[in-house]
Design a protein around this motif. Structure first.
Motif, mmCIF file in Angstrom:
data_model
loop_
_atom_site.group_PDB
_atom_site.id
_atom_site.type_symbol
_atom_site.label_atom_id
_atom_site.label_comp_id
_atom_site.label_asym_id
_atom_site.label_seq_id
_atom_site.Cartn_x
_atom_site.Cartn_y
_atom_site.Cartn_z
ATOM 1 N N ILE A 17 0.823 -1.197 0.000
ATOM 2 C CA ILE A 17 0.000 0.000 0.000
ATOM 3 C C ILE A 17 0.868 1.263 0.000
ATOM 4 O O ILE A 17 1.797 1.386 0.812
ATOM 5 N N LEU A 18 0.557 2.172 -0.928
ATOM 6 C CA LEU A 18 1.311 3.427 -1.050
ATOM 7 C C LEU A 18 0.538 4.621 -0.493
ATOM 8 O O LEU A 18 1.147 5.612 -0.088
ATOM 9 N N LYS A 19 -0.803 4.549 -0.511
ATOM 10 C CA LYS A 19 -1.644 5.644 -0.028
ATOM 11 C C LYS A 19 -2.774 5.061 0.813
ATOM 12 O O LYS A 19 -3.156 3.899 0.616
ATOM 13 N N PRO A 20 -3.324 5.828 1.763
ATOM 14 C CA PRO A 20 -4.473 5.332 2.534
ATOM 15 C C PRO A 20 -5.597 4.890 1.598
ATOM 16 O O PRO A 20 -5.958 5.596 0.661
ATOM 17 N N VAL A 21 -6.146 3.704 1.838
ATOM 18 C CA VAL A 21 -7.136 3.142 0.940
ATOM 19 C C VAL A 21 -8.022 2.167 1.704
ATOM 20 O O VAL A 21 -7.604 1.596 2.726
ATOM 21 N N THR A 22 -9.245 1.999 1.231
ATOM 22 C CA THR A 22 -10.172 1.029 1.821
ATOM 23 C C THR A 22 -10.367 -0.117 0.838
ATOM 24 O O THR A 22 -10.714 0.096 -0.332
ATOM 25 N N ILE A 23 -10.138 -1.343 1.292
ATOM 26 C CA ILE A 23 -10.286 -2.534 0.460
ATOM 27 C C ILE A 23 -11.254 -3.480 1.157
ATOM 28 O O ILE A 23 -11.011 -3.912 2.292
ATOM 29 N N VAL A 24 -12.354 -3.775 0.491
ATOM 30 C CA VAL A 24 -13.386 -4.677 1.015
ATOM 31 C C VAL A 24 -13.773 -4.264 2.437
ATOM 32 O O VAL A 24 -13.822 -5.100 3.354
ATOM 33 N N GLY A 25 -14.000 -2.958 2.631
ATOM 34 C CA GLY A 25 -14.480 -2.449 3.904
ATOM 35 C C GLY A 25 -13.433 -2.255 4.976
ATOM 36 O O GLY A 25 -13.739 -1.792 6.082
ATOM 37 N N ARG A 26 -12.174 -2.568 4.689
ATOM 38 C CA ARG A 26 -11.115 -2.412 5.679
ATOM 39 C C ARG A 26 -10.152 -1.329 5.233
ATOM 40 O O ARG A 26 -9.793 -1.262 4.059
ATOM 41 N N GLU A 27 -9.752 -0.481 6.192
ATOM 42 C CA GLU A 27 -8.857 0.634 5.873
ATOM 43 C C GLU A 27 -7.403 0.216 6.033
ATOM 44 O O GLU A 27 -7.037 -0.481 6.987
ATOM 45 N N TRP A 69 -10.039 -4.560 -10.038
ATOM 46 C CA TRP A 69 -9.695 -3.356 -9.293
ATOM 47 C C TRP A 69 -8.219 -3.298 -8.909
ATOM 48 O O TRP A 69 -7.696 -2.240 -8.575
ATOM 49 N N ILE A 70 -7.519 -4.438 -8.967
ATOM 50 C CA ILE A 70 -6.084 -4.421 -8.666
ATOM 51 C C ILE A 70 -5.347 -3.607 -9.720
ATOM 52 O O ILE A 70 -4.487 -2.767 -9.402
ATOM 53 N N ALA A 71 -5.682 -3.819 -10.998
ATOM 54 C CA ALA A 71 -5.036 -3.066 -12.078
ATOM 55 C C ALA A 71 -5.354 -1.585 -11.972
ATOM 56 O O ALA A 71 -4.485 -0.731 -12.206
ATOM 57 N N ARG A 72 -6.613 -1.271 -11.613
ATOM 58 C CA ARG A 72 -6.971 0.144 -11.485
ATOM 59 C C ARG A 72 -6.186 0.806 -10.359
ATOM 60 O O ARG A 72 -5.761 1.961 -10.464
ATOM 61 N N GLY A 73 -5.980 0.085 -9.270
ATOM 62 C CA GLY A 73 -5.199 0.636 -8.158
ATOM 63 C C GLY A 73 -3.750 0.880 -8.524
ATOM 64 O O GLY A 73 -3.124 1.845 -8.074
ATOM 65 N N LEU A 74 -3.195 -0.004 -9.379
ATOM 66 C CA LEU A 74 -1.823 0.205 -9.870
ATOM 67 C C LEU A 74 -1.742 1.480 -10.690
ATOM 68 O O LEU A 74 -0.821 2.295 -10.538
ATOM 69 N N GLU A 75 -2.714 1.677 -11.593
ATOM 70 C CA GLU A 75 -2.732 2.865 -12.441
ATOM 71 C C GLU A 75 -2.883 4.140 -11.619
ATOM 72 O O GLU A 75 -2.310 5.181 -11.947
ATOM 73 N N ASP A 76 -3.647 4.063 -10.506
ATOM 74 C CA ASP A 76 -3.886 5.244 -9.674
ATOM 75 C C ASP A 76 -2.796 5.464 -8.623
ATOM 76 O O ASP A 76 -2.878 6.416 -7.833
ATOM 77 N N GLY A 77 -1.777 4.588 -8.604
ATOM 78 C CA GLY A 77 -0.684 4.761 -7.658
ATOM 79 C C GLY A 77 -1.048 4.432 -6.229
ATOM 80 O O GLY A 77 -0.424 4.937 -5.291
ATOM 81 N N LEU A 78 -2.060 3.571 -6.027
ATOM 82 C CA LEU A 78 -2.477 3.222 -4.670
ATOM 83 C C LEU A 78 -1.598 2.139 -4.058
ATOM 84 O O LEU A 78 -1.460 2.061 -2.835
ATOM 85 N N TRP A 79 -1.018 1.289 -4.898
ATOM 86 C CA TRP A 79 -0.178 0.211 -4.394
ATOM 87 C C TRP A 79 0.720 -0.338 -5.493
ATOM 88 O O TRP A 79 0.540 -0.066 -6.682
ATOM 89 N N THR A 80 1.722 -1.060 -5.079
ATOM 90 C CA THR A 80 2.508 -1.915 -5.969
ATOM 91 C C THR A 80 2.186 -3.355 -5.559
ATOM 92 O O THR A 80 1.519 -3.588 -4.546
ATOM 93 N N TYR A 81 2.661 -4.310 -6.345
ATOM 94 C CA TYR A 81 2.350 -5.686 -5.965
ATOM 95 C C TYR A 81 3.528 -6.610 -6.209
ATOM 96 O O TYR A 81 4.422 -6.337 -6.999
ATOM 97 N N GLU A 82 3.513 -7.715 -5.475
ATOM 98 C CA GLU A 82 4.466 -8.799 -5.648
ATOM 99 C C GLU A 82 3.680 -10.078 -5.862
ATOM 100 O O GLU A 82 2.681 -10.322 -5.173
ATOM 101 N N ASP A 83 4.102 -10.865 -6.826
ATOM 102 C CA ASP A 83 3.446 -12.144 -7.102
ATOM 103 C C ASP A 83 4.124 -13.224 -6.270
ATOM 104 O O ASP A 83 5.298 -13.541 -6.481
ATOM 105 N N ALA A 84 3.398 -13.753 -5.315
ATOM 106 C CA ALA A 84 3.972 -14.757 -4.420
ATOM 107 C C ALA A 84 4.293 -16.051 -5.144
ATOM 108 O O ALA A 84 4.982 -16.914 -4.598
#
Length: 282
Positions: A6-16, A98-113
């Protein structure tokens, strides 16, 4: 599984979540519609009985000696007809959009486990014989075990921390194997080992008290230390060319009575030596 950083404050599935948090996201069943060529049209295309018309969407031309019936209309050889694509309903397992949209908006980066990726810095290197080069390996996700190997230890060795030591002139490849559980990745660094450059530490000149007469010459010699210096070249100069000139092989020619300081300066290391040449009348 994806790990969202997470890069910015965000709510995901009702959790902040705040910047710096991480979230694990698993694949889910995705249901969506996708347009495709109707099965009958595809069969005719595969059989070579019709062909797509270039530049016209969903338009086809009858090739064979057949009659094509489309929505009650018949088309014979060389006739063109339109057959719109149809909707197909597809179920796939994947990550939410919504994961791709969050990447475009700079909300998070991701790692593929389920993937391990390794990288090194620098990606190439060039060092002299006897010198060292520190390589650094990073992995995504982090925490992987790193193993280092040299393609030719006669040219360069590498220790368990990525420190490369040049042994002899040549080219070498340093390989890195990253492993974490059952996941692995490899990356390589290309290196070049060049001859060690030995710089002169001093220079001397002989004879000690050179003399000559007007119109004649005297030869000066420069001796560079150490004797195995890589570059033994240098530049000869005369402080008073009206009295004596000097060629680049150290030959001094008397021009007029007097004295002139002759200097030799090494091209490598800028070491100098000089002698005062006395010129007498002929």
């Amino acid at each position: 599984m994806l790990k969202l950083n997470i890069l910015k404050p965000v709510t995901i599935v009702g959790r902040e979540y705040d910047a710096g948090d991480s979230v694990e996201v698993h694949k889910t069943l995705l249901h969506f519609e996708k347009k495709k060529i109707a099965n009958g049209i595809k069969a005719l295309l595969d059989a070579g009985r019709i062909e797509a018309v270039s530049g016209k969407d969903d338009t086809y031309k009858v090739k064979g000696d057949i009659v094509v019936n489309v929505l009650g209309l018949e088309f014979k050889k060389d006739a063109e007809f339109v057959a719109p694509k149809v909707f197909d309903y597809v179920d796939e397992v994947g990550y939410p959009t919504w994961i791709a949209r969050g990447l475009e908006d700079g909300l998070w980066t991701y790692e593929d486990a389920n993937q391990l990726s390794a990288a090194t810095a620098p990606t190439t290197f060039s060092i002299e014989v006897g010198a060292t080069q520190q390589l650094t390996a990073t992995t995504t996700p982090d925490g992987a075990t790193i193993a280092w190997a040299s393609s030719d230890e006669a040219i360069a060795t590498v220790d368990e921390n990525g420190l490369v030591t040049a042994v002899a002139e040549g080219s070498v490849t340093i390989s890195i194997l990253a492993s974490k559980g059952e996941l692995t990745d490899t990356v390589s660094v290309t290196g070049t080992v060049t001859p060690k450059v030995i710089i002169p530490t001093s220079v001397s000149m002989s004879p000690a008290s050179p003399t000559t007469t007007v119109g004649r010459t005297v030869k000066l010699t420069a001796a560079i230390t150490p004797a195995n210096s890589t570059d033994k070249t240098g530049v000869w100069t005369s402080a008073t060319p009206a009295v004596a000139t000097v060629a680049q092989d150290g030959t001094v020619t008397g021009v007029s009575a007097g004295t002139s300081v002759i200097t030799f300066t090494t091209n490598s290391g800028a070491k100098t030596a000089n002698r005062t040449v006395t010129v007498t009348a002929a």
